[in-house]
Design a protein around this motif. Structure first.
Motif, PDB file in Angstrom:
ATOM      1  N   GLY A   1       0.804  -1.213   0.000  1.00  0.00           N
ATOM      2  CA  GLY A   1       0.000   0.000   0.000  1.00  0.00           C
ATOM      3  C   GLY A   1       0.837   1.263   0.000  1.00  0.00           C
ATOM      4  N   ILE A   2       1.974   1.220   0.685  1.00  0.00           N
ATOM      5  CA  ILE A   2       2.827   2.408   0.772  1.00  0.00           C
ATOM      6  C   ILE A   2       3.752   2.525  -0.438  1.00  0.00           C
ATOM      7  CG2 ILE A   2       4.697   3.490   2.092  1.00  0.00           C
ATOM      8  CD1 ILE A   2       3.429   2.329   4.618  1.00  0.00           C
ATOM      9  N   ALA A   3       4.365   1.396  -0.812  1.00  0.00           N
ATOM     10  CA  ALA A   3       5.368   1.420  -1.887  1.00  0.00           C
ATOM     11  C   ALA A   3       4.762   1.233  -3.271  1.00  0.00           C
ATOM     12  CB  ALA A   3       6.415   0.334  -1.636  1.00  0.00           C
ATOM     13  N   HIS A   4       3.489   0.813  -3.330  1.00  0.00           N
ATOM     14  CA  HIS A   4       2.807   0.568  -4.606  1.00  0.00           C
ATOM     15  C   HIS A   4       3.553  -0.464  -5.451  1.00  0.00           C
ATOM     16  CE1 HIS A   4       0.160   3.901  -3.685  1.00  0.00           C
ATOM     17  NE2 HIS A   4       1.218   4.683  -3.493  1.00  0.00           N
ATOM     18  N   GLN A   5       4.048  -1.486  -4.766  1.00  0.00           N
ATOM     19  CA  GLN A   5       4.711  -2.607  -5.421  1.00  0.00           C
ATOM     20  C   GLN A   5       3.931  -3.879  -5.105  1.00  0.00           C
ATOM     21  OE1 GLN A   5       7.431  -2.412  -7.448  1.00  0.00           O
ATOM     22  NE2 GLN A   5       7.393  -0.180  -7.208  1.00  0.00           N
ATOM     23  N   SER A   6       3.732  -4.728  -6.112  1.00  0.00           N
ATOM     24  CA  SER A   6       2.959  -5.957  -5.918  1.00  0.00           C
ATOM     25  C   SER A   6       3.812  -6.995  -5.193  1.00  0.00           C
ATOM     26  CB  SER A   6       2.497  -6.505  -7.274  1.00  0.00           C
ATOM     27  OG  SER A   6       1.662  -5.575  -7.927  1.00  0.00           O
ATOM     28  N   VAL A   7       3.526  -7.186  -3.913  1.00  0.00           N
ATOM     29  CA  VAL A   7       4.346  -8.102  -3.106  1.00  0.00           C
ATOM     30  C   VAL A   7       3.517  -9.174  -2.405  1.00  0.00           C
ATOM     31  CG1 VAL A   7       6.150  -6.379  -2.707  1.00  0.00           C
ATOM     32  CG2 VAL A   7       4.228  -6.551  -1.107  1.00  0.00           C
ATOM     33  N   MET A   8       2.201  -9.164  -2.603  1.00  0.00           N
ATOM     34  CA  MET A   8       1.359 -10.091  -1.848  1.00  0.00           C
ATOM     35  C   MET A   8       1.575 -11.545  -2.245  1.00  0.00           C
ATOM     36  SD  MET A   8      -0.072  -8.350   0.425  1.00  0.00           S
ATOM     37  CE  MET A   8      -1.219  -9.549   1.092  1.00  0.00           C
ATOM     38  N   THR A   9       2.053 -11.778  -3.466  1.00  0.00           N
ATOM     39  CA  THR A   9       2.380 -13.152  -3.862  1.00  0.00           C
ATOM     40  C   THR A   9       3.477 -13.709  -2.970  1.00  0.00           C
ATOM     41  OG1 THR A   9       1.769 -12.698  -6.157  1.00  0.00           O
ATOM     42  CG2 THR A   9       3.156 -14.628  -5.750  1.00  0.00           C
ATOM     43  N   TYR A  10       4.448 -12.857  -2.652  1.00  0.00           N
ATOM     44  CA  TYR A  10       5.530 -13.276  -1.758  1.00  0.00           C
ATOM     45  C   TYR A  10       4.995 -13.534  -0.350  1.00  0.00           C
ATOM     46  CZ  TYR A  10       8.295 -11.367  -5.588  1.00  0.00           C
ATOM     47  OH  TYR A  10       8.817 -11.104  -6.825  1.00  0.00           O
ATOM     48  N   ALA A  11       4.001 -12.763   0.046  1.00  0.00           N
ATOM     49  CA  ALA A  11       3.382 -12.975   1.354  1.00  0.00           C
ATOM     50  C   ALA A  11       2.723 -14.345   1.416  1.00  0.00           C
ATOM     51  CB  ALA A  11       2.356 -11.878   1.634  1.00  0.00           C
ATOM     52  N   SER A  12       2.052 -14.735   0.336  1.00  0.00           N
ATOM     53  CA  SER A  12       1.390 -16.042   0.297  1.00  0.00           C
ATOM     54  C   SER A  12       2.408 -17.172   0.420  1.00  0.00           C
ATOM     55  CB  SER A  12       0.603 -16.192  -1.009  1.00  0.00           C
ATOM     56  OG  SER A  12      -0.406 -15.209  -1.099  1.00  0.00           O
ATOM     57  N   ILE A  13       3.525 -17.023  -0.281  1.00  0.00           N
ATOM     58  CA  ILE A  13       4.570 -18.052  -0.224  1.00  0.00           C
ATOM     59  C   ILE A  13       5.165 -18.125   1.177  1.00  0.00           C
ATOM     60  CG2 ILE A  13       6.844 -18.715  -1.094  1.00  0.00           C
ATOM     61  CD1 ILE A  13       6.042 -17.397  -3.761  1.00  0.00           C
ATOM     62  N   LEU A  14       5.463 -16.960   1.754  1.00  0.00           N
ATOM     63  CA  LEU A  14       6.055 -16.924   3.089  1.00  0.00           C
ATOM     64  C   LEU A  14       5.094 -17.473   4.135  1.00  0.00           C
ATOM     65  CD1 LEU A  14       8.419 -16.121   4.875  1.00  0.00           C
ATOM     66  CD2 LEU A  14       7.457 -13.805   5.019  1.00  0.00           C
ATOM     67  N   ALA A  15       3.810 -17.137   4.013  1.00  0.00           N
ATOM     68  CA  ALA A  15       2.812 -17.634   4.965  1.00  0.00           C
ATOM     69  C   ALA A  15       2.683 -19.150   4.879  1.00  0.00           C
ATOM     70  CB  ALA A  15       1.461 -16.970   4.706  1.00  0.00           C
ATOM     71  N   LEU A  16       2.724 -19.678   3.654  1.00  0.00           N
ATOM     72  CA  LEU A  16       2.656 -21.131   3.480  1.00  0.00           C
ATOM     73  C   LEU A  16       3.882 -21.804   4.086  1.00  0.00           C
ATOM     74  CD1 LEU A  16       1.467 -23.735   2.293  1.00  0.00           C
ATOM     75  CD2 LEU A  16       2.600 -23.160   0.127  1.00  0.00           C
ATOM     76  N   LEU A  17       5.052 -21.264   3.812  1.00  0.00           N
ATOM     77  CA  LEU A  17       6.284 -21.844   4.354  1.00  0.00           C
ATOM     78  C   LEU A  17       6.291 -21.778   5.881  1.00  0.00           C
ATOM     79  CD1 LEU A  17       8.950 -20.438   1.853  1.00  0.00           C
ATOM     80  CD2 LEU A  17       8.050 -22.776   1.985  1.00  0.00           C
ATOM     81  N   TYR A  18       5.821 -20.659   6.414  1.00  0.00           N
ATOM     82  CA  TYR A  18       5.752 -20.533   7.872  1.00  0.00           C
ATOM     83  C   TYR A  18       4.804 -21.573   8.459  1.00  0.00           C
ATOM     84  CZ  TYR A  18       4.701 -18.787  12.514  1.00  0.00           C
ATOM     85  OH  TYR A  18       4.506 -18.707  13.874  1.00  0.00           O
ATOM     86  N   GLY A  19       3.649 -21.753   7.821  1.00  0.00           N
ATOM     87  CA  GLY A  19       2.676 -22.720   8.315  1.00  0.00           C
ATOM     88  C   GLY A  19       3.208 -24.136   8.285  1.00  0.00           C
ATOM     89  N   VAL A  20       3.848 -24.502   7.182  1.00  0.00           N
ATOM     90  CA  VAL A  20       4.419 -25.847   7.052  1.00  0.00           C
ATOM     91  C   VAL A  20       5.507 -26.063   8.097  1.00  0.00           C
ATOM     92  CG1 VAL A  20       5.798 -27.328   5.537  1.00  0.00           C
ATOM     93  CG2 VAL A  20       3.833 -26.074   4.616  1.00  0.00           C
ATOM     94  N   TRP A  21       6.362 -25.073   8.257  1.00  0.00           N
ATOM     95  CA  TRP A  21       7.450 -25.158   9.243  1.00  0.00           C
ATOM     96  C   TRP A  21       6.894 -25.286  10.663  1.00  0.00           C
ATOM     97  CZ3 TRP A  21       9.334 -20.589  12.239  1.00  0.00           C
ATOM     98  CH2 TRP A  21      10.424 -20.912  13.054  1.00  0.00           C
TER      99      TRP A  21
END
Length: 238
Positions: free
Chosen positions: A174-194
């Motif tokens: 929202g602040i930087a106007h860069q599409s980063v939510m895909t990375y959030a999904s990957i990180l959230a999945l990895l965190y959950g699995v871990w």
């Protein structure tokens, strides 16, 4: 002498000796509100402390919470509700979900309305998804002896942290106007699995694979269930 408003026994002190309820409730004022906020956010056994513990060794800390000490971390239901609320506020403020989650079909179908609700309230839908993940987790890890409700508690903490990951990336986008939510999904999945793998046995690679499939199958069965329920309602009533 007065009567306890909670258990109805006679008392002659400031607190009921039977249930601990105060004889006279103080009025709700600014001090009361500040105390309640402090109670939730204070570092010892509060949200900040819980987040720190769930960043370092989530599986170990949740297992300790379930089996030994339930006063160290924030209550899991409160945790996932608060973190989902944080994500929902940021997502709606920056219109994050509109860019990533779309469902196009007849706007009059029940299925469409259900998916549109998920699109607009993913933070809360995530709680429901957690139940589906819990069912698969219970199936894959049944030999460890944890019941379904204990696994749901595990996932309340894990998915709560996932919501904070989404919230952080939503703020950045929202602040930087860069599409980063895909990375959030990957990180959230990895965190959950871990986290799930660590909860059951961090030394076994197979546990992390099982956790991954529990996540994937949980999400898939959730989506299929939404489609089936929506289609069933449309078939019956239209």
């Amino acid at each position: 002498m007065t009567t306890c408003k909670n258990c109805k026994i006679a008392i002659n002190s400031n607190f009921c000796p039977n249930c601990g309820h105060p004889a006279v409730l103080k009025r709700i004022d600014a001090h009361y509100i500040a105390h309640e906020i402090e109670h939730v956010l204070h570092f010892e056994r509060g949200i900040l402390y819980t987040i720190r513990e769930l960043i370092t060794t989530p599986g170990k800390n949740v297992r300790h919470y379930i089996s030994e000490n339930r006063s160290r971390l924030v209550k899991p239901i409160i945790f996932i509700i608060v973190t989902s609320l944080i994500y929902s506020i940021l997502s709606h403020f920056f219109h994050i979900e509109d860019k990533y989650i779309s469902y196009y079909e007849s706007q009059h179908s029940t299925t469409s309305k259900m998916f549109l609700w998920i699109q607009g309230h993913y933070g809360y839908a995530n709680i429901i998804i957690g139940i589906f993940i819990a069912l698969w987790t219970k199936l894959f890890f049944k030999k460890y002896g944890f019941n379904l409700f204990e696994i749901i508690i595990l996932l309340c903490f894990v998915l709560g942290m996932s919501m904070l990951i989404y919230a952080l990336f939503a703020l950045v986008e929202g602040i930087a106007h860069q599409s980063v939510m895909t990375y959030a999904s990957i990180l959230a999945l990895l965190y959950g699995v871990w986290s799930v793998g660590q909860f059951f046995d961090p030394t076994k690679l197979s546990n992390y694979l099982k956790a991954f499939f529990a996540y994937m199958l949980g999400f898939i069965t959730f989506m299929l269930s939404v489609f089936a329920i929506g289609s069933g309602i449309d078939f019956i009533f239209h």
